[in-house]
Scaffold this motif. Structure first.
Motif, PDB file in Angstrom:
ATOM      1  N   ASP A  82       0.830  -1.203   0.000  1.00  0.00           N
ATOM      2  CA  ASP A  82       0.000   0.000   0.000  1.00  0.00           C
ATOM      3  C   ASP A  82       0.867   1.256   0.000  1.00  0.00           C
ATOM      4  OD1 ASP A  82      -2.116  -1.720   0.161  1.00  0.00           O
ATOM      5  OD2 ASP A  82      -2.497  -1.396   2.292  1.00  0.00           O
ATOM      6  N   GLY A  83       0.372   2.309  -0.644  1.00  0.00           N
ATOM      7  CA  GLY A  83       1.086   3.575  -0.668  1.00  0.00           C
ATOM      8  C   GLY A  83       2.189   3.582  -1.704  1.00  0.00           C
ATOM      9  N   THR A  84       3.071   4.569  -1.589  1.00  0.00           N
ATOM     10  CA  THR A  84       4.184   4.725  -2.526  1.00  0.00           C
ATOM     11  C   THR A  84       5.448   4.131  -1.927  1.00  0.00           C
ATOM     12  OG1 THR A  84       3.216   6.741  -3.447  1.00  0.00           O
ATOM     13  CG2 THR A  84       5.558   6.373  -3.852  1.00  0.00           C
ATOM     14  N   ILE A  85       6.103   3.269  -2.684  1.00  0.00           N
ATOM     15  CA  ILE A  85       7.293   2.548  -2.214  1.00  0.00           C
ATOM     16  C   ILE A  85       8.432   2.766  -3.200  1.00  0.00           C
ATOM     17  CG2 ILE A  85       8.272   0.316  -1.588  1.00  0.00           C
ATOM     18  CD1 ILE A  85       5.401  -0.681  -1.117  1.00  0.00           C
ATOM     19  N   TRP A  86       9.566   3.206  -2.670  1.00  0.00           N
ATOM     20  CA  TRP A  86      10.800   3.289  -3.446  1.00  0.00           C
ATOM     21  C   TRP A  86      11.610   2.023  -3.168  1.00  0.00           C
ATOM     22  CZ3 TRP A  86      12.983   8.315  -5.315  1.00  0.00           C
ATOM     23  CH2 TRP A  86      12.060   9.371  -5.218  1.00  0.00           C
ATOM     24  N   ILE A  87      12.013   1.320  -4.226  1.00  0.00           N
ATOM     25  CA  ILE A  87      12.829   0.113  -4.089  1.00  0.00           C
ATOM     26  C   ILE A  87      14.192   0.432  -4.701  1.00  0.00           C
ATOM     27  CG2 ILE A  87      13.010  -2.342  -4.544  1.00  0.00           C
ATOM     28  CD1 ILE A  87       9.998  -2.459  -4.831  1.00  0.00           C
ATOM     29  N   ILE A  88      15.218   0.418  -3.856  1.00  0.00           N
ATOM     30  CA  ILE A  88      16.506   1.023  -4.221  1.00  0.00           C
ATOM     31  C   ILE A  88      17.659   0.021  -4.116  1.00  0.00           C
ATOM     32  CG2 ILE A  88      18.176   2.825  -3.619  1.00  0.00           C
ATOM     33  CD1 ILE A  88      15.812   4.372  -2.377  1.00  0.00           C
ATOM     34  N   ASP A  89      18.437  -0.067  -5.176  1.00  0.00           N
ATOM     35  CA  ASP A  89      19.743  -0.731  -5.135  1.00  0.00           C
ATOM     36  C   ASP A  89      20.785   0.347  -5.420  1.00  0.00           C
ATOM     37  OD1 ASP A  89      21.980  -2.322  -5.270  1.00  0.00           O
ATOM     38  OD2 ASP A  89      20.974  -3.925  -6.373  1.00  0.00           O
ATOM     39  N   PRO A  90      21.540   0.767  -4.402  1.00  0.00           N
ATOM     40  CA  PRO A  90      22.449   1.904  -4.592  1.00  0.00           C
ATOM     41  C   PRO A  90      23.598   1.624  -5.537  1.00  0.00           C
ATOM     42  CG  PRO A  90      22.795   0.883  -2.459  1.00  0.00           C
ATOM     43  CD  PRO A  90      21.564   0.241  -3.039  1.00  0.00           C
ATOM     44  N   ILE A  91      24.114   0.387  -5.501  1.00  0.00           N
ATOM     45  CA  ILE A  91      25.135  -0.034  -6.469  1.00  0.00           C
ATOM     46  C   ILE A  91      24.826  -1.480  -6.831  1.00  0.00           C
ATOM     47  CG2 ILE A  91      27.580  -0.461  -6.922  1.00  0.00           C
ATOM     48  CD1 ILE A  91      28.297   1.759  -5.018  1.00  0.00           C
ATOM     49  N   ASP A  92      24.212  -1.687  -7.967  1.00  0.00           N
ATOM     50  CA  ASP A  92      23.933  -3.037  -8.435  1.00  0.00           C
ATOM     51  C   ASP A  92      25.118  -3.491  -9.282  1.00  0.00           C
ATOM     52  OD1 ASP A  92      21.857  -5.257  -8.855  1.00  0.00           O
ATOM     53  OD2 ASP A  92      22.573  -4.807 -10.881  1.00  0.00           O
ATOM     54  N   GLY A  93      25.749  -4.563  -8.841  1.00  0.00           N
ATOM     55  CA  GLY A  93      26.992  -5.006  -9.475  1.00  0.00           C
ATOM     56  C   GLY A  93      28.189  -4.595  -8.640  1.00  0.00           C
ATOM     57  N   THR A  94      28.079  -4.793  -7.322  1.00  0.00           N
ATOM     58  CA  THR A  94      29.150  -4.343  -6.421  1.00  0.00           C
ATOM     59  C   THR A  94      30.472  -5.042  -6.722  1.00  0.00           C
ATOM     60  OG1 THR A  94      27.562  -3.817  -4.675  1.00  0.00           O
ATOM     61  CG2 THR A  94      29.852  -4.090  -4.016  1.00  0.00           C
ATOM     62  N   MET A  95      30.427  -6.319  -7.097  1.00  0.00           N
ATOM     63  CA  MET A  95      31.684  -7.009  -7.412  1.00  0.00           C
ATOM     64  C   MET A  95      32.371  -6.357  -8.608  1.00  0.00           C
ATOM     65  SD  MET A  95      32.468 -11.061  -8.050  1.00  0.00           S
ATOM     66  CE  MET A  95      31.697 -11.526  -6.506  1.00  0.00           C
ATOM     67  N   ASN A  96      31.586  -5.980  -9.629  1.00  0.00           N
ATOM     68  CA  ASN A  96      32.164  -5.247 -10.762  1.00  0.00           C
ATOM     69  C   ASN A  96      32.746  -3.916 -10.295  1.00  0.00           C
ATOM     70  OD1 ASN A  96      31.239  -7.282 -12.425  1.00  0.00           O
ATOM     71  ND2 ASN A  96      29.550  -6.113 -13.287  1.00  0.00           N
ATOM     72  N   PHE A  97      31.993  -3.239  -9.439  1.00  0.00           N
ATOM     73  CA  PHE A  97      32.454  -1.945  -8.906  1.00  0.00           C
ATOM     74  C   PHE A  97      33.790  -2.094  -8.188  1.00  0.00           C
ATOM     75  CE2 PHE A  97      32.387   0.787  -5.034  1.00  0.00           C
ATOM     76  CZ  PHE A  97      32.609   2.006  -5.658  1.00  0.00           C
ATOM     77  N   VAL A  98      33.919  -3.117  -7.352  1.00  0.00           N
ATOM     78  CA  VAL A  98      35.136  -3.313  -6.574  1.00  0.00           C
ATOM     79  C   VAL A  98      36.310  -3.718  -7.465  1.00  0.00           C
ATOM     80  CG1 VAL A  98      36.222  -4.793  -4.815  1.00  0.00           C
ATOM     81  CG2 VAL A  98      33.924  -3.847  -4.423  1.00  0.00           C
ATOM     82  N   HIS A  99      36.081  -4.654  -8.372  1.00  0.00           N
ATOM     83  CA  HIS A  99      37.186  -5.246  -9.125  1.00  0.00           C
ATOM     84  C   HIS A  99      37.479  -4.541 -10.446  1.00  0.00           C
ATOM     85  CE1 HIS A  99      37.939  -8.856  -6.644  1.00  0.00           C
ATOM     86  NE2 HIS A  99      36.646  -8.786  -6.373  1.00  0.00           N
ATOM     87  N   GLN A 100      36.454  -3.974 -11.081  1.00  0.00           N
ATOM     88  CA  GLN A 100      36.629  -3.458 -12.432  1.00  0.00           C
ATOM     89  C   GLN A 100      36.395  -1.955 -12.557  1.00  0.00           C
ATOM     90  OE1 GLN A 100      33.699  -5.884 -14.410  1.00  0.00           O
ATOM     91  NE2 GLN A 100      35.051  -7.646 -14.577  1.00  0.00           N
ATOM     92  N   LYS A 101      35.725  -1.364 -11.558  1.00  0.00           N
ATOM     93  CA  LYS A 101      35.400   0.075 -11.591  1.00  0.00           C
ATOM     94  C   LYS A 101      34.499   0.435 -12.772  1.00  0.00           C
ATOM     95  CE  LYS A 101      38.142   0.726  -8.073  1.00  0.00           C
ATOM     96  NZ  LYS A 101      37.575   0.869  -6.716  1.00  0.00           N
ATOM     97  N   ARG A 102      33.672  -0.505 -13.212  1.00  0.00           N
ATOM     98  CA  ARG A 102      32.723  -0.247 -14.291  1.00  0.00           C
ATOM     99  C   ARG A 102      31.641  -1.326 -14.267  1.00  0.00           C
ATOM    100  NH1 ARG A 102      37.289  -2.471 -16.843  1.00  0.00           N
ATOM    101  NH2 ARG A 102      36.869  -4.353 -18.072  1.00  0.00           N
ATOM    102  N   THR A 103      30.649  -1.178 -15.137  1.00  0.00           N
ATOM    103  CA  THR A 103      29.541  -2.127 -15.298  1.00  0.00           C
ATOM    104  C   THR A 103      28.798  -2.327 -13.978  1.00  0.00           C
ATOM    105  OG1 THR A 103      31.017  -3.271 -16.868  1.00  0.00           O
ATOM    106  CG2 THR A 103      28.857  -4.246 -16.482  1.00  0.00           C
ATOM    107  N   PHE A 104      28.352  -1.230 -13.410  1.00  0.00           N
ATOM    108  CA  PHE A 104      27.481  -1.252 -12.235  1.00  0.00           C
ATOM    109  C   PHE A 104      26.485  -0.113 -12.382  1.00  0.00           C
ATOM    110  CE2 PHE A 104      31.115   1.418 -11.185  1.00  0.00           C
ATOM    111  CZ  PHE A 104      30.542   2.537 -10.599  1.00  0.00           C
ATOM    112  N   ALA A 105      25.415  -0.179 -11.609  1.00  0.00           N
ATOM    113  CA  ALA A 105      24.327   0.766 -11.837  1.00  0.00           C
ATOM    114  C   ALA A 105      23.614   1.115 -10.540  1.00  0.00           C
ATOM    115  CB  ALA A 105      23.318   0.178 -12.821  1.00  0.00           C
ATOM    116  N   ILE A 106      23.012   2.287 -10.530  1.00  0.00           N
ATOM    117  CA  ILE A 106      22.008   2.645  -9.530  1.00  0.00           C
ATOM    118  C   ILE A 106      20.662   2.228 -10.105  1.00  0.00           C
ATOM    119  CG2 ILE A 106      20.870   4.534  -8.303  1.00  0.00           C
ATOM    120  CD1 ILE A 106      23.503   6.119  -8.598  1.00  0.00           C
ATOM    121  N   SER A 107      19.883   1.487  -9.325  1.00  0.00           N
ATOM    122  CA  SER A 107      18.585   1.019  -9.793  1.00  0.00           C
ATOM    123  C   SER A 107      17.502   1.441  -8.812  1.00  0.00           C
ATOM    124  CB  SER A 107      18.592  -0.506  -9.939  1.00  0.00           C
ATOM    125  OG  SER A 107      17.323  -0.980 -10.339  1.00  0.00           O
TER     126      SER A 107
END
Length: 268
Positions: A82-107
Motif C-alpha cells: 500500500d502507498g508509494t514505495i521506493w525500491i533502491i539498489d544503490p550499487i547493483d553489481g558491487t563485485m564489478n564496482f570493486v574489481h573493475q570500476k565499471r559495469t554497475f548501476a544505480i537502480s
C-alpha cells in the motif's frame, strides 16, 4: 498516483540519481571499506551504504509518507504494498564496482499501491540513464526505446544468465539448463542484474534469468521493461512479487512462455 504526481517524483528522483552517480565517481578510487554479507562473494562497500543513505535521507525529507525498500538496510520492513514505495539498489553489481570500476548501476523502482510507476537504471560510468514512467514509454537517455520484437524466435535469442544455473540443482535441474543453453543463440553474463534488464528493454538482449533476486535487483528494470512489452515473473510464470526474493525471468513477450515451459521440465 496521477500524472502530475508521477512527473514531479520522476524529475526529483532523476536529479538525485545524477547527484549520487557523481558522488560515486568522485569517491570510487579512494580506499574502500569492503565487507561481505551472505557469503564471501556478496560484497558491500562504504559507498553502497552511503549512496543508499543519500536517497533515504532525501526521500524521508521530501516525501515523509513514502516507504523505502533498500538493499543495505536503511529502509523499511514491509508486509504489504500500500502507498508509494521506493525500491533502491544503490550499487547493483558491487563485485564489478570493486574489481573493475565499471559495469554497475544505480537502480530504483517506484511503486504506488503495487503498481510500477517509475523506473530508473543508471549506468554510472557510462553516464547512461534508462528510465520510464508508466504509460509514457521507456527511454535510454533522450531516445525512446522501441517496443520489443514480437517475432523473436528462441533459437535467435541472446539470454542473460549466470553459470549457477548450470551447476545448481535447487531450482531447475542443471541438465535442463544445459539443454536450454544449447537451444538459444547465445548466453551472456555481465554481473549486474539491473544492466541485464536494461539490455532486455533495449532489445539487445532477449531475456534475463536469475536464480535468486531481491526486489531491489529488478524493480527498476521490470518497470522499464513493462513499457516496451517485456514480461516479468518467477520461474513458474507467476507475476513478480515486489516484497519477495525469488528466481526471476524477464523476457521478450514472444519467447517468455517458451522459456517458462522449458524451465518446467527441470523444476524440482
Amino acid at each position: 498516483m496521477d500524472q502530475q504526481q508521477r512527473q514531479e517524483i520522476y524529475e526529483t528522483a532523476r536529479q538525485w540519481i545524477y547527484e549520487a552517480g557523481a558522488q560515486i565517481r568522485g569517491h570510487m578510487n579512494e580506499p574502500l571499506d569492503i565487507e561481505t554479507k551472505s557469503n564471501p562473494n556478496d560484497l558491500v562497500t562504504v559507498l553502497d551504504k552511503q549512496t543508499e543513505k543519500f536517497f533515504v535521507d532525501r526521500i524521508h525529507h521530501r516525501y515523509p509518507e513514502h516507504h523505502i525498500i533498500g538493499e543495505e538496510g536503511f529502509g523499511d520492513t514491509l508486509s504489504q504494498v500500500d502507498g508509494t514505495i521506493w525500491i533502491i539498489d544503490p550499487i547493483d553489481g558491487t563485485m564489478n564496482f570493486v574489481h573493475q570500476k565499471r559495469t554497475f548501476a544505480i537502480s530504483i523502482g517506484i511503486l504506488h499501491n503495487g503498481v510500477g510507476e517509475i523506473g530508473f537504471i543508471y549506468d554510472v560510468m557510462d553516464d547512461t540513464l534508462y528510465h520510464a514512467k508508466r504509460g509514457e514509454g521507456a527511454f535510454k537517455n533522450d531516445s525512446q526505446l522501441a517496443p520489443l520484437d514480437k517475432e523473436k524466435k528462441i533459437k535467435e535469442a541472446i539470454v542473460g544468465m549466470n553459470h549457477f544455473w548450470l551447476c545448481d540443482n535447487k531450482v531447475v535441474d542443471y541438465t535442463v539448463m544445459q539443454k536450454f543453453v544449447r537451444t538459444v543463440r547465445g548466453t551472456r553474463t555481465i554481473g549486474s542484474a539491473a544492466l541485464e534488464l536494461a539490455h532486455v528493454a533495449e532489445g539487445v538482449q532477449d531475456a534475463y534469468l536469475a536464480l535468486s533476486l531481491a526486489p531491489w535487483d529488478v524493480a527498476g528494470g521490470i518497470i522499464i521493461n513493462a513499457e516496451v512489452g517485456g514480461i516479468a515473473g518467477d520461474v513458474d510464470g507467476n507475476p513478480w512479487n515486489p516484497l519477495k526474493r525469488s528466481a526471476a525471468v524477464v523476457a521478450n513477450p514472444s519467447i517468455h512462455n517458451y522459456i517458462i515451459e522449458f524451465l518446467k521440465e527441470g523444476r524440482k
